[in-house]
Write a protein that holds these residues in place. Sequence first.
Motif, PDB file in Angstrom:
ATOM      1  N   MET A 240      11.004  12.056   3.616  1.00 19.47           N
ATOM      2  CA  MET A 240      11.556  11.102   4.579  1.00 19.47           C
ATOM      3  C   MET A 240      11.743  11.824   5.811  1.00 19.47           C
ATOM      4  SD  MET A 240      12.251   8.085   5.013  1.00 19.47           S
ATOM      5  CE  MET A 240      11.092   7.300   3.998  1.00 19.47           C
ATOM      6  N   GLU A 241      10.998  12.946   6.245  1.00 22.16           N
ATOM      7  CA  GLU A 241      11.131  13.500   7.536  1.00 22.16           C
ATOM      8  C   GLU A 241      10.647  12.703   8.628  1.00 22.16           C
ATOM      9  OE1 GLU A 241      12.949  15.767   7.863  1.00 22.16           O
ATOM     10  OE2 GLU A 241      12.694  17.470   6.327  1.00 22.16           O
ATOM     11  N   GLN A 242       9.607  11.734   8.368  1.00 27.71           N
ATOM     12  CA  GLN A 242       9.278  10.693   9.226  1.00 27.71           C
ATOM     13  C   GLN A 242       9.419   9.192   8.413  1.00 27.71           C
ATOM     14  OE1 GLN A 242       5.584  11.609  10.719  1.00 27.71           O
ATOM     15  NE2 GLN A 242       4.426  11.307   8.662  1.00 27.71           N
ATOM     16  N   PRO A 243       9.444   8.124   9.372  1.00 27.22           N
ATOM     17  CA  PRO A 243       9.589   7.007   8.545  1.00 27.22           C
ATOM     18  C   PRO A 243       8.315   6.733   7.965  1.00 27.22           C
ATOM     19  CG  PRO A 243      10.261   6.805  11.170  1.00 27.22           C
ATOM     20  CD  PRO A 243       9.874   8.093  10.773  1.00 27.22           C
ATOM     21  N   LEU A 244       8.083   5.824   6.745  1.00 27.67           N
ATOM     22  CA  LEU A 244       6.895   5.464   6.081  1.00 27.67           C
ATOM     23  C   LEU A 244       6.125   4.398   7.121  1.00 27.67           C
ATOM     24  CD1 LEU A 244       5.480   6.688   3.455  1.00 27.67           C
ATOM     25  CD2 LEU A 244       6.565   4.755   2.317  1.00 27.67           C
ATOM     26  N   GLY A 245       4.939   4.729   7.165  1.00 28.87           N
ATOM     27  CA  GLY A 245       4.196   3.572   7.633  1.00 28.87           C
ATOM     28  C   GLY A 245       4.405   3.082   9.094  1.00 28.87           C
ATOM     29  N   ARG A 246       4.057   1.934   9.394  1.00 25.44           N
ATOM     30  CA  ARG A 246       4.121   1.457  10.910  1.00 25.44           C
ATOM     31  C   ARG A 246       5.546   0.961  11.217  1.00 25.44           C
ATOM     32  NH1 ARG A 246       0.402  -3.235  12.896  1.00 25.44           N
ATOM     33  NH2 ARG A 246       1.387  -3.450  15.024  1.00 25.44           N
ATOM     34  N   PHE A 247       6.039   0.174  10.276  1.00 25.10           N
ATOM     35  CA  PHE A 247       7.325  -0.424  10.386  1.00 25.10           C
ATOM     36  C   PHE A 247       8.427  -0.233   9.674  1.00 25.10           C
ATOM     37  CE2 PHE A 247       3.852  -3.657  11.620  1.00 25.10           C
ATOM     38  CZ  PHE A 247       4.066  -3.766  12.856  1.00 25.10           C
ATOM     39  N   SER A 248       9.900  -0.424  10.330  1.00 21.39           N
ATOM     40  CA  SER A 248      10.880  -0.712   9.394  1.00 21.39           C
ATOM     41  C   SER A 248      11.719  -1.836   9.824  1.00 21.39           C
ATOM     42  CB  SER A 248      11.813   0.741   9.481  1.00 21.39           C
ATOM     43  OG  SER A 248      12.564   0.610  10.965  1.00 21.39           O
ATOM     44  N   GLY A 249      12.333  -2.530   9.067  1.00 22.61           N
ATOM     45  CA  GLY A 249      12.972  -3.768   9.284  1.00 22.61           C
ATOM     46  C   GLY A 249      12.107  -4.937   8.442  1.00 22.61           C
ATOM     47  N   ASN A 250      12.834  -5.911   7.817  1.00 20.66           N
ATOM     48  CA  ASN A 250      12.546  -6.557   6.708  1.00 20.66           C
ATOM     49  C   ASN A 250      11.322  -7.356   6.765  1.00 20.66           C
ATOM     50  OD1 ASN A 250      14.978  -5.908   5.032  1.00 20.66           O
ATOM     51  ND2 ASN A 250      15.990  -6.583   6.664  1.00 20.66           N
ATOM     52  N   SER A 251      10.913  -8.470   7.374  1.00 16.14           N
ATOM     53  CA  SER A 251       9.839  -9.087   7.496  1.00 16.14           C
ATOM     54  C   SER A 251       8.695  -8.256   8.218  1.00 16.14           C
ATOM     55  CB  SER A 251      10.119 -10.364   8.205  1.00 16.14           C
ATOM     56  OG  SER A 251      10.075 -10.244   9.743  1.00 16.14           O
ATOM     57  N   LEU A 252       9.101  -7.397   8.842  1.00 14.05           N
ATOM     58  CA  LEU A 252       7.821  -6.545   9.357  1.00 14.05           C
ATOM     59  C   LEU A 252       7.425  -5.774   8.149  1.00 14.05           C
ATOM     60  CD1 LEU A 252       9.914  -4.983  12.688  1.00 14.05           C
ATOM     61  CD2 LEU A 252       7.801  -6.493  12.665  1.00 14.05           C
ATOM     62  N   GLU A 253       8.174  -5.112   7.600  1.00 14.53           N
ATOM     63  CA  GLU A 253       7.680  -4.456   6.095  1.00 14.53           C
ATOM     64  C   GLU A 253       6.921  -5.312   5.196  1.00 14.53           C
ATOM     65  OE1 GLU A 253      10.396  -1.355   4.523  1.00 14.53           O
ATOM     66  OE2 GLU A 253      11.778  -1.637   6.309  1.00 14.53           O
ATOM     67  N   VAL A 254       7.436  -6.406   4.952  1.00 15.94           N
ATOM     68  CA  VAL A 254       6.589  -7.422   4.149  1.00 15.94           C
ATOM     69  C   VAL A 254       5.121  -7.414   4.819  1.00 15.94           C
ATOM     70  CG1 VAL A 254       6.280  -9.545   3.147  1.00 15.94           C
ATOM     71  CG2 VAL A 254       8.540  -8.463   3.334  1.00 15.94           C
ATOM     72  N   PHE A 255       5.157  -7.841   6.135  1.00 13.80           N
ATOM     73  CA  PHE A 255       3.854  -7.839   6.745  1.00 13.80           C
ATOM     74  C   PHE A 255       2.945  -6.510   6.763  1.00 13.80           C
ATOM     75  CE2 PHE A 255       1.536  -6.757  10.876  1.00 13.80           C
ATOM     76  CZ  PHE A 255       0.660  -7.877  10.922  1.00 13.80           C
ATOM     77  N   GLU A 256       3.643  -5.551   6.802  1.00 13.27           N
ATOM     78  CA  GLU A 256       2.776  -4.192   6.768  1.00 13.27           C
ATOM     79  C   GLU A 256       2.234  -4.316   5.157  1.00 13.27           C
ATOM     80  OE1 GLU A 256       4.656  -0.643   7.913  1.00 13.27           O
ATOM     81  OE2 GLU A 256       3.491   0.695   6.315  1.00 13.27           O
ATOM     82  N   CYS A 257       2.881  -4.587   4.199  1.00 15.49           N
ATOM     83  CA  CYS A 257       2.315  -4.585   3.095  1.00 15.49           C
ATOM     84  C   CYS A 257       1.303  -5.718   2.596  1.00 15.49           C
ATOM     85  CB  CYS A 257       3.634  -4.835   1.779  1.00 15.49           C
ATOM     86  SG  CYS A 257       4.825  -3.574   1.977  1.00 15.49           S
ATOM     87  N   LEU A 258       1.309  -6.739   3.269  1.00 12.71           N
ATOM     88  CA  LEU A 258       0.466  -7.747   3.339  1.00 12.71           C
ATOM     89  C   LEU A 258      -0.883  -7.315   3.968  1.00 12.71           C
ATOM     90  CD1 LEU A 258       2.280 -11.028   3.996  1.00 12.71           C
ATOM     91  CD2 LEU A 258       1.188 -10.515   1.936  1.00 12.71           C
ATOM     92  N   GLU A 259      -0.681  -6.777   5.188  1.00  6.79           N
ATOM     93  CA  GLU A 259      -1.834  -5.894   5.845  1.00  6.79           C
ATOM     94  C   GLU A 259      -2.750  -4.950   4.950  1.00  6.79           C
ATOM     95  OE1 GLU A 259      -2.170  -7.903   8.275  1.00  6.79           O
ATOM     96  OE2 GLU A 259      -2.679  -6.470   9.813  1.00  6.79           O
TER      97      GLU A 259
END
Length: 439
Positions: A240-259
């Motif tokens: 966790m030395e860097q955030p995972l993926g492209r987004f943090s935030g609730n609907s943004l993270e769901v969006f990333e998972c869908l993508e």
Amino acid sequence: MYFPAEIIKKKRNKYELTAEEIEFFIMSYTRGEIPDYQMSALLMAIFFNGMTTTETVTLTKTMLHSGVVVDTSSIDGFKTDKHSTGGVGDKTSLILGPVVAAAGVYVPMISGRGLGHTGGTLDKLESIPGFNTQQSLEKFIELTKKIGTCFIGQTKDICPADKKIYALRDVTATVESLPLICASIMSKKMAEGIDGLVLDVKFGSGAFMKTPAKAKELAQALMAIGQGYGKKVVAMLTSMEQPLGRFSGNSLEVFECLEIMKNKKFISADGIDLYEDTRELSLQLSAHMIFMSGKTASLADAYNLAAEMLVSGKALKKFEEMCAAQGGDIHKLPSAKNKSAVVQTKASGFLQAYNVEKIGLAGICLRAGRQKTDDVLNLVSGIEFHKKIGDPINMNDVIFTIHGDEPQLFKEAEDLLQTCFEISLQKPAPHVLIKETLL
Ligand code: URA
């Protein structure tokens, strides 16, 4: 007869609590007979003075039996789950639940809300309009059986002690404690009626355990409890030395998972797919979940099966099925109206490091996480990450984009985000996502 203040004093003075004292305190608090301020004081005393292994095991057992252990015997097949110790942008559950279920292994999952600076699976799922994380016990079993996975939170029946204590720790700076984390995670996981568990134990600036050594100590303690209950347990130590993926935030993270489940990539200005680390970690965790079920002859076969579930679209179909069954309409996932770029004007060079905990706090400034137990979240707000460690940085590059529909909150988050990254002249050593796997 026990006196709450005497028990607090005993722990404050570094003495070991008896099983009866722990049971009295936890059960009285769960029933509403001990107020939040006394529970907070005990949590802080535990935070500073720790617990012995015997106390930690008793605390876990008491929290587990504050509710029922789900009887999953009517589900014919291996039941597994994953739990992460928490991070920023840490959204793998939303991918691996459907991946593993699509591969034919059951995933009955009891998750938590955001904790401290980290996000929580329940808050993410609740950004999907209509999604209900408070299913009855019967429905939890029925949906797991029918769909292969179901995501719920602690309820009045399942781990009610953790439901209350978790919310209190979130806002009383008592999260980063090995015994409290152990009891919180393992009480939920042992209540699920699972056969096996994969733990994603985070280390680094965005984790509760800042160093790999501390994360390993936590992993070993979690594994010992799980194995003591006769479960198969694997732990991965991940960065966790860097955030995972492209987004943090609730609907943004769901969006990333869908993508990701739609097999999309998002290539950054530096030519990097910003979804790749989320995708890879989700597949690695899925592989361990599938392999421990005995479904494949090797871990490599399990990884290939997980990847096939993702690439074929079967995991996406499973996710849509699960959302619909829990009342959620994935086609109505909301997004923020406003965006604001956080541009760096410090220097050119390479992205050396992030302060991920502070990034999580910037999310709290945007109301993506809580400051008080009864705070209502803004589920569309969050942060987009444009750079990974080691990426070249030029003057005026955008490092973050703030998403939200309360622009009056942006300035505070932006000021904090300006302090969340370091630039160096030398390219840093490559970032390693998975440090070690404990079998
Ligand atoms: N996840 C939990 O469920 N509890 C903790 O204390 C930390 C992470």
